[in-house]
Design a protein around this motif. Structure first.
Motif, PDB file in Angstrom:
ATOM      1  N   ALA A 179       0.799  -1.024   0.075  1.00 30.76           N
ATOM      2  CA  ALA A 179      -0.159  -0.066  -0.218  1.00 30.76           C
ATOM      3  C   ALA A 179       0.894   1.281   0.054  1.00 30.76           C
ATOM      4  CB  ALA A 179      -0.936   0.198   1.318  1.00 30.76           C
TER       5      ALA A 179
ATOM      6  N   TRP B 289      -4.552   4.321  -1.071  1.00 28.46           N
ATOM      7  CA  TRP B 289      -4.736   3.301  -0.069  1.00 28.46           C
ATOM      8  C   TRP B 289      -6.030   2.725  -0.450  1.00 28.46           C
ATOM      9  CZ3 TRP B 289      -5.173   4.393   5.889  1.00 28.46           C
ATOM     10  CH2 TRP B 289      -5.135   3.079   6.740  1.00 28.46           C
TER      11      TRP B 289
ATOM     12  N   ALA C 217      -5.102  -0.023  -3.242  1.00 23.07           N
ATOM     13  CA  ALA C 217      -4.362  -1.042  -2.378  1.00 23.07           C
ATOM     14  C   ALA C 217      -5.032  -1.931  -1.820  1.00 23.07           C
ATOM     15  CB  ALA C 217      -3.283  -0.286  -1.449  1.00 23.07           C
TER      16      ALA C 217
END
Length: 244
Positions: free
Chosen positions: A79, A130, A133
């Motif tokens: 991430a 994020w 991810a």
């Protein structure tokens, strides 16, 4: 500073733009090919560094954008690496150039290369990166980034779009009062966001929102799975590998 060393900016330099280094904690890369070492606040990474990979900012020799992103990514989670690569691409780095710095058998290389495959300059914030991810890890179907919709003479750009049916919006850590223009209040900004969402819903789009806390608690993927299942979109294509 010795000529045989060059400053290696920490992750914040990529995410937030080049900053002057903190003098209580300095990262260096040896240009002569020596091994790495840590002595107090001085972290030295193994070199060498080619002159072509060195930039000068405010008179300070630092590693260039592509090499910095690659170096950070090798020492990061998937991430974190994806976030760094997304930001580096937005700032003008090229995937091919970053990939060159990830060649060879060095610790963290395979994971960093995996993250680079999914990096996309259209991911415009840490929260969006994020989010992506987490979606990638969960094998969710691909979303189009920054798609624009025209409604009643206004153009609305959305963070995530699934097949023109589901819209995803990541609010990140930004508070409404940080977005205010002169003369605006938090209430007027919130009202404008509500009107924007209603306009998108009038097009027949489902709109789902999440924030930083939900990312931290792992609530985003279950939320999206529920919506994707309800709309019959779980069988869509897997997340695409961005070009560039």
């Amino acid at each position: 500073m010795r000529r045989s060393s060059v400053t290696s900016p920490p992750p914040r330099s990529i995410v937030s733009g080049w900053k002057k280094p903190r003098h209580d904690h300095v990262h260096l890369t040896g240009t002569a090919g020596a091994g790495g070492q840590i002595r107090g606040p001085r972290h030295v990474y193994p070199g060498p560094v080619a002159e072509a990979d060195i930039a000068v900012v405010d008179g300070l020799r630092i590693t260039g954008l592509a090499k910095t992103a690659a170096d950070i990514a090798r020492a990061s989670t998937f991430a974190q690496a994806l976030t760094v690569f997304d930001s580096a691409l937005r700032r003008g780095a090229a995937k091919k150039e970053i990939a060159e710095h990830l060649k060879g058998r060095r610790p963290g290389g395979p994971a960093a290369r995996a993250a680079l495959r999914f990096a996309d300059k259209d991911s415009e914030s840490v929260g969006e990166s994020w989010s992506r991810a987490q979606m990638i890890a969960a094998l969710l179907p691909g979303a189009r980034l920054q798609r624009e919709y025209r409604v009643s003479g206004k153009t609305y750009r959305v963070d995530f779009d699934w097949a023109g049916r589901l819209i995803g919006e990541c609010d990140g850590m930004v508070k409404y009062d940080e977005l205010l223009r002169p003369g605006e209040s938090a209430e007027t900004t919130m009202a404008a966001e509500k009107r924007r969402e209603l306009a998108l819903r009038r097009l027949g789009l489902a709109v789902v929102r999440w924030n930083w806390g939900m990312l931290e608690r792992g609530e985003v993927v279950p939320l999206l799975i529920g919506w994707l299942d309800a709309l019959g979109l779980r069988g869509a294509s897997p997340l695409p590998v961005a070009a560039g």
